[in-house]
Design a protein around this motif. Structure first.
Motif, PDB file in Angstrom:
ATOM      1  N   SER A   9       0.839  -1.197   0.000  1.00  0.00           N
ATOM      2  CA  SER A   9       0.000   0.000   0.000  1.00  0.00           C
ATOM      3  C   SER A   9       0.875   1.248   0.000  1.00  0.00           C
ATOM      4  CB  SER A   9      -0.911  -0.002   1.230  1.00  0.00           C
ATOM      5  OG  SER A   9      -0.156   0.379   2.347  1.00  0.00           O
ATOM      6  N   SER A  23       0.268   3.958   1.688  1.00  0.00           N
ATOM      7  CA  SER A  23       0.408   4.529   3.026  1.00  0.00           C
ATOM      8  C   SER A  23       1.473   3.775   3.824  1.00  0.00           C
ATOM      9  CB  SER A  23      -0.928   4.511   3.756  1.00  0.00           C
ATOM     10  OG  SER A  23      -1.426   3.206   3.743  1.00  0.00           O
ATOM     11  N   GLN A  24       1.689   2.474   3.532  1.00  0.00           N
ATOM     12  CA  GLN A  24       2.671   1.731   4.314  1.00  0.00           C
ATOM     13  C   GLN A  24       4.033   1.680   3.595  1.00  0.00           C
ATOM     14  OE1 GLN A  24       1.675  -2.352   5.057  1.00  0.00           O
ATOM     15  NE2 GLN A  24       2.808  -2.396   6.966  1.00  0.00           N
ATOM     16  N   ASN A  52       5.170   5.145   2.086  1.00  0.00           N
ATOM     17  CA  ASN A  52       5.620   6.001   3.188  1.00  0.00           C
ATOM     18  C   ASN A  52       6.982   5.601   3.712  1.00  0.00           C
ATOM     19  OD1 ASN A  52       4.353   8.191   4.151  1.00  0.00           O
ATOM     20  ND2 ASN A  52       2.820   7.031   5.304  1.00  0.00           N
ATOM     21  N   THR A  74      -1.132  13.053  -3.849  1.00  0.00           N
ATOM     22  CA  THR A  74      -0.109  12.170  -3.259  1.00  0.00           C
ATOM     23  C   THR A  74       1.264  12.821  -3.412  1.00  0.00           C
ATOM     24  OG1 THR A  74      -1.405  10.359  -4.220  1.00  0.00           O
ATOM     25  CG2 THR A  74       0.663   9.762  -3.177  1.00  0.00           C
ATOM     26  N   LYS A 115       7.255  15.493   2.867  1.00  0.00           N
ATOM     27  CA  LYS A 115       8.125  14.568   3.613  1.00  0.00           C
ATOM     28  C   LYS A 115       9.563  14.655   3.096  1.00  0.00           C
ATOM     29  CE  LYS A 115       4.602  11.469   5.047  1.00  0.00           C
ATOM     30  NZ  LYS A 115       3.720  10.429   4.665  1.00  0.00           N
TER      31      LYS A 115
END
Ligand code: NAD
Length: 505
Positions: free
Chosen positions: A216, A218-219, A222, A241, A248
């Motif tokens: 994913s 998000s996982q 990231n 996104t 970041k």
């Protein structure tokens, strides 16, 4: 005998990850790849977990620092890229079928994408072995050089719409530059990247230098962006996104390149060759079922020819063949996923609420052969202002907004009145006008009397909400390198600032 869709499905990657040069089950959440034409399950993958991701990064870091890779000369690294290119060409039919099963794209398109990916590897191999460091103009007593080193471990995060092309566009220059690469494909289309891993593995690339981690955003996405050992993220995907990742990256002071969305204008002047313009506009928006960052989704037609042009465009659009990706007559194949099909329908419904006139399409096609797939009819909507939601928001589907314009200044202002700046198409027989308008439009790429043509030697990227940075072209290699200046004294004398050095003769 020709293979059927079922035969190709049997050849899909078997659901394992390619982690640090090894095939193994991921320990993260399941990822399901489905065939967009009928919803059947292609493969259930065990996706990568955070611990898989950490392990892949650690192996990549060690492999990249290993002298067996680090000390290779560019022409030696290039050999791996040529072998990968050969592998992609040899396996083009397989890559193409896997990509069509994974994304629902037509075979004609995925075949072209597979071959273009081979060209990308071959091109960056050649760039690596022919790109020179710079001897800079000497201004003092030192010989001055500007040299380029690899960055280290690079993360490539890619979307689902043209996997093999966007993967190659990042992996090829990053490897050619001497990096290790972790590729995270999109969850809706993870299989093509795994097939690329098989080809790269067969080409004998040292283990650890390349990993494919479906997982994913998000996982795994990231993790890649935040991990201290990732030296650069090369991202292609949506603007929202991309913006979050840029924040970041700023925190880490890490370079990031962003290839994002678009709402690209296509402009037809009254003097244009009408047949050429109609074909170009249709190809620009309806090929790939509109699931293309550069889709020409806002059409401006000069008022003198507006009625005639739009009538002919609508007639030609109604004649497009919507169908199965494996049918060679198909021009418009299904959308990637039922959720995306609903999103596209939502954009059309909002446009109708805003007062649009529906000229054609607007819904999934009727009939048994379409019932299980994520099909959507090529759609044209008129009578909206350039400020309407349909003219501002990226639809990423086969939906075109048409607007009239009066003169050159009018259309330049309207085309530029948008947050995106990815591409633009101009149809006119007047080359000086095409030049003027093309230079005035905010877009990373301008096409004149054509659309969606690509060359690996020509840089690509966007401005504004369409992104930061350029891919492709010779300089595309430098985007994965660290520049270093070297001064070597030629005088052979101590620096005069220190004065006489005691003990010297
Ligand atoms: P997306 O932004 O949802 O996902 C792109 C990739 O980012 C996927 O691999 C996804 O898993 C990952 N991701 C999602 N959230 C993340 C997070 N928080 N951290 C890290 N990674 C994360 O885009 P999509 O729906 O896969 O693709 C469609 C979009 O891509 C469209 O907007 C399209 O315009 C754009 N696109 C741009 C180009 C270009 O070159 N400019 C090319 C193709 C597609």
């Amino acid at each position: 005998m020709d293979k059927t869709a079922k035969d190709w499905a049997a050849e899909l990657p078997d659901g394992q990850l390619f982690l640090g040069g090894e095939w193994r089950q991921g320990t993260g959440a399941e990822i399901v790849s489905t065939f967009p034409a009928d919803g059947s399950v292609n493969r259930v993958l065990s996706g990568a977990s955070t611990s898989d991701g950490n392990e892949a990064i650690d192996r990549a870091k060690r492999a990249q620092a290993d002298p067996s890779w680090r000390a290779l000369r560019p022409h030696e690294r290039a050999r791996y890229l040529y072998r990968i290119a050969d592998g992609l060409e040899r396996n083009a039919a397989r890559v193409s079928h896997i990509q069509s099963l994974d994304t629902g794209k037509t075979l004609a398109e995925t075949q072209a994408l597979a071959l273009s990916a081979a060209g990308t590897f071959r091109y960056f191999g050649a760039v690596a072995e022919t790109m020179d460091d710079d001897l800079t103009a000497q201004r003092g007593t030192a010989l001055t050089l500007s040299v380029f080193d690899p960055l280290g471990v690079v993360a490539a995060i890619t979307p689902w719409n043209s996997p093999i092309a966007s993967d190659a566009q990042k992996v090829a220059p990053a490897l050619a530059a001497g990096n290790a690469v972790i590729l995270k494909p999109a969850s809706w289309a993870p299989l093509t990247a795994l097939e690329l891993a098989r080809i790269i593995d067969d080409a004998g690339l040292p283990k650890g230098l390349f990993s494919v981690l479906p997982g994913s955003g998000s996982q795994i996405g990231n993790l890649l962006v935040e991990h201290p050992d990732i030296a650069k993220v090369s991202f292609t995907g949506g603007t929202q996104t991309g913006r979050a990742l840029a924040h970041k990256a700023a925190e880490k002071l890490m370079p990031i390149s962003l290839e994002l969305g678009g709402k690209s204008p296509t402009i037809v002047f009254a003097d244009a060759d009408m047949n050429q313009a109609i074909a170009g506009v249709m190809f620009g928006i309806f090929s790939s079922s509109g699931q293309s960052c550069i889709a020409g989704s806002r059409l401006f037609v000069q008022r003198a020819v507006y009625d005639e042009f739009v009538a002919r465009l609508v007639a030609a659009t109604k004649a497009l063949r919507v169908g199965h990706p494996f049918d060679c007559a198909t021009q418009v194949a299904p959308l990637i996923h039922p959720d995306h099909q609903s999103e596209v329908a939502g954009h059309v419904n909002r446009a109708l609420e805003d007062g649009a006139t529906l000229l054609c399409g607007g819904k999934p096609p009727m009939g048994d052969s379409f019932a299980k797939g994520n099909y959507f009819e090529p759609t044209i909507l008129a009578d909206l202002p350039n400020t309407a939601r349909l003219c501002r928001d990226e639809v990423f589907g086969p939906v075109l907004a048409v607007l009239p314009f009066d003169d050159e200044a009018d259309v330049i202002a309207a085309a530029n009145d948008n947050d995106y700046g990815l591409a633009c198409g101009i149809w006119t027989r007047d080359f000086t006008r095409a030049w003027r308008v093309g230079r005035a439009i905010r877009a990373g790429t301008v096409w004149h009397n054509t659309y969606k043509q690509f060359s690996i030697s020509t840089p690509f990227g966007g401005d504004g909400d369409s992104g930061i940075g350029r891919e492709k072209g010779r300089q595309g290699l430098r985007a994965y390198m660290r520049q270093k200046s070297i001064y070597t004294d030629l005088s052979g004398a101590p620096h005069p600032w220190a004065g006489p050095i005691p003990g010297s003769t």
